[in-house]
Design a protein around this motif. Structure first.
Motif, PDB file in Angstrom:
ATOM      1  N   UNK A 297       0.816  -1.213   0.000  1.00 29.87           N
ATOM      2  CA  UNK A 297       0.000   0.000   0.000  1.00 29.87           C
ATOM      3  C   UNK A 297       0.852   1.268   0.000  1.00 29.87           C
ATOM      4  N   UNK A 298       2.050   1.191   0.548  1.00 30.89           N
ATOM      5  CA  UNK A 298       2.995   2.314   0.428  1.00 30.89           C
ATOM      6  C   UNK A 298       3.366   2.507  -1.045  1.00 30.89           C
ATOM      7  N   UNK A 299       3.736   1.394  -1.668  1.00 34.52           N
ATOM      8  CA  UNK A 299       4.181   1.451  -3.072  1.00 34.52           C
ATOM      9  C   UNK A 299       3.071   2.009  -3.957  1.00 34.52           C
ATOM     10  N   UNK A 300       1.826   1.652  -3.621  1.00 32.88           N
ATOM     11  CA  UNK A 300       0.687   2.108  -4.437  1.00 32.88           C
ATOM     12  C   UNK A 300       0.099   3.427  -3.931  1.00 32.88           C
TER      13      UNK A 300
ATOM     14  N   UNK B 263      -1.766   3.887  -1.483  1.00 30.02           N
ATOM     15  CA  UNK B 263      -3.182   3.642  -1.247  1.00 30.02           C
ATOM     16  C   UNK B 263      -3.501   3.873   0.242  1.00 30.02           C
ATOM     17  N   UNK B 264      -3.796   5.123   0.596  1.00 25.10           N
ATOM     18  CA  UNK B 264      -4.042   5.487   1.991  1.00 25.10           C
ATOM     19  C   UNK B 264      -5.235   4.741   2.567  1.00 25.10           C
ATOM     20  N   UNK B 265      -6.257   4.604   1.752  1.00 22.18           N
ATOM     21  CA  UNK B 265      -7.486   4.006   2.237  1.00 22.18           C
ATOM     22  C   UNK B 265      -7.250   2.556   2.682  1.00 22.18           C
ATOM     23  N   UNK B 266      -6.581   1.771   1.803  1.00 23.26           N
ATOM     24  CA  UNK B 266      -6.312   0.366   2.165  1.00 23.26           C
ATOM     25  C   UNK B 266      -5.290   0.277   3.297  1.00 23.26           C
ATOM     26  N   UNK B 267      -4.326   1.176   3.287  1.00 24.29           N
ATOM     27  CA  UNK B 267      -3.305   1.182   4.337  1.00 24.29           C
ATOM     28  C   UNK B 267      -3.968   1.407   5.699  1.00 24.29           C
TER      29      UNK B 267
ATOM     30  N   UNK C 281      -6.275  11.790   7.500  1.00 24.26           N
ATOM     31  CA  UNK C 281      -6.219  12.128   6.065  1.00 24.26           C
ATOM     32  C   UNK C 281      -7.057  11.204   5.188  1.00 24.26           C
ATOM     33  N   UNK C 282      -7.562  10.107   5.789  1.00 21.74           N
ATOM     34  CA  UNK C 282      -8.413   9.205   4.984  1.00 21.74           C
ATOM     35  C   UNK C 282      -9.865   9.596   5.208  1.00 21.74           C
ATOM     36  N   UNK C 283     -10.565  10.009   4.165  1.00 24.76           N
ATOM     37  CA  UNK C 283     -11.946  10.441   4.363  1.00 24.76           C
ATOM     38  C   UNK C 283     -12.870   9.277   4.724  1.00 24.76           C
ATOM     39  N   UNK C 284     -13.836   9.552   5.580  1.00 18.84           N
ATOM     40  CA  UNK C 284     -14.866   8.557   5.915  1.00 18.84           C
ATOM     41  C   UNK C 284     -15.778   8.403   4.695  1.00 18.84           C
ATOM     42  N   UNK C 285     -16.189   7.200   4.406  1.00 14.40           N
ATOM     43  CA  UNK C 285     -17.128   7.072   3.286  1.00 14.40           C
ATOM     44  C   UNK C 285     -18.439   6.450   3.749  1.00 14.40           C
TER      45      UNK C 285
END
Lengths: 71, 316
Positions: free
Chosen positions: B179-182, B184-188, B274-278
């Motif tokens: 997830x760092x490489x991508x 992808x904050x949400x999955x991280x 920093x990850x928005x709630x959905x």
């Protein structure tokens, strides 16, 4: 100085291999020779799971089991 | 002969990151202690809960099932096992009987959910369709998304309070790095020892998260558990590159994997900012929880001209 002779069986491969190593060689030395990362395998020496720092003896049967199996 | 640091018996494992040698008995005790500590520290299970454990038949899930059955016995929890049969010829058909036999010997109810019955195609067929349609998606993408969805659905249908998976330290650190490489904050942000309850999702727990893969394997082998040790034929791609990189790093610099995990655990609270709630919705096609109009499984199936065939999954 005479070499020691061991037999290596890599689980998942069909054939056993006979290898000659320097006296006092350890399992870790054998793994380096075979380009095997110790993090990804377990070693059985004559049927017993052992640490890679053990010294090999002439006639040892070494089995290498891969443990990293997933995607 | 090298001896166990704690009891003087023949050493079976060099725990280099801690500078100790362990014999078979001390390794088994140590793994069991870490498993119990993870459950207590992160409050993964409460007495009386119904727990579904995902069991493939591999070393991690078989070890997890054996550890959980002992824990559940003490804490009055009820354990059921779920196997997802993706339909991987020469691989899953060999591990499934091992999962079933272990569950039977432990007296645990065992349920099998198959890709073929649910999606109308095995993973082998899905991979062939994906190649023919040139989707450029890796088999692990289909397998991961669809397996997670089916596990959640099956656990929910079985009335489970928790869904236990056998992710070990290596799996978790690989996921962090991926997830760092991508970026992808949400999955991280979703990684961790447990995943909080949300509507439609059975909370997931990972009691092996702080146990290295090699120690889980040794635990299973030293206890003489029957496990499936074959390599998945679809292994490859970026997941494998990251795994190999991390194993090389650990071999040269012991404790690296734990340090990556510790760093992530300390950073995680900051990620929440920093990850928005959905908003959670229901998939228009299958009704499963999703953040979009249709869930990721249905989106992947649509891309292949397939659809979910049945909504109730459970079979024996």
């Amino acid at each position: 100085m005479t070499c020691i002779k061991i037999v290596v069986k890599q689980v998942g491969k069909r054939h056993k291999r006979e290898l000659r190593l320097a006296p006092h060689a350890t399992i870790a030395d054998l793994l380096r020779k075979l380009d095997q990362n110790r993090e990804t395998i377990v070693v059985r020496r004559n049927g017993k799971i052992v640490v890679e720092e053990e010294r090999l003896s002439d006639g040892d049967l070494i089995e290498i089991l891969p443990i990293v199996t997933g995607g | 002969m090298l001896k166990c640091t704690f009891c003087g018996r023949r050493a079976a494992y060099n725990r280099r990151y801690a500078g100790v040698l362990l014999c078979d008995r001390c390794l088994i005790k140590s793994v069991e202690k870490r498993f119990r500590r993870a459950i207590a520290e992160h409050k993964l299970l409460s007495p009386g809960e119904r727990v579904a454990v995902a069991v493939s038949g591999g070393k991690d899930s078989i070890a997890a099932m054996h550890l959980l059955v002992e824990h559940c016995g003490r804490k009055n929890c009820e354990l059921v096992a779920i196997t997802i049969d993706e339909g991987i010829k020469g691989y899953r058909d060999q591990s499934l009987p091992i999962a079933r036999e272990n569950a039977r010997s432990l007296g645990i109810e065992h349920y099998v959910v198959s890709f073929k019955r649910t999606f109308g195609a095995t993973l082998d067929q899905i991979v062939r369709r994906a190649k023919a349609r040139k989707t450029e998606l890796n088999p692990c993408t289909y397998c991961g998304v669809m397996r997670r969805s089916l596990l959640n659905q099956a656990a929910r249908e079985l009335g489970a309070d928790k869904l236990a998976t056998a992710h070990n330290l290596d799996d978790e650190v690989q996921a962090i790095m991926l997830n760092y490489v991508r970026a992808d904050f949400s999955r991280l942000h979703r990684l961790g020892p447990s995943y909080p309850p949300r509507e439609g999702f059975v909370p997931r727990i990972k009691p092996l998260r702080e146990i290295p893969e090699k120690e889980v394997a040794l635990y299973a082998l030293l206890r003489g558990l029957e496990v499936h040790l074959a390599v998945c034929p679809y292994t490859g791609g970026i997941h494998t590159e990251i795994r190999d990189f991390l194993n090389q790093l650990e071999a040269n610099h012991p404790n690296s994997k734990f340090m990556i995990l510790r760093m992530f655990d300390r950073l995680k609270p900051q990620l929440a900012q920093i990850v928005p709630e959905f908003e959670m919705r229901r998939c228009k096609n299958c009704g499963e929880p999703t953040s979009a109009n249709i869930c990721k499984s249905c989106e992947l199936l649509e891309g292949l001209g397939l659809e979910r065939r049945q909504k109730t999954l459970i079979s024996y």
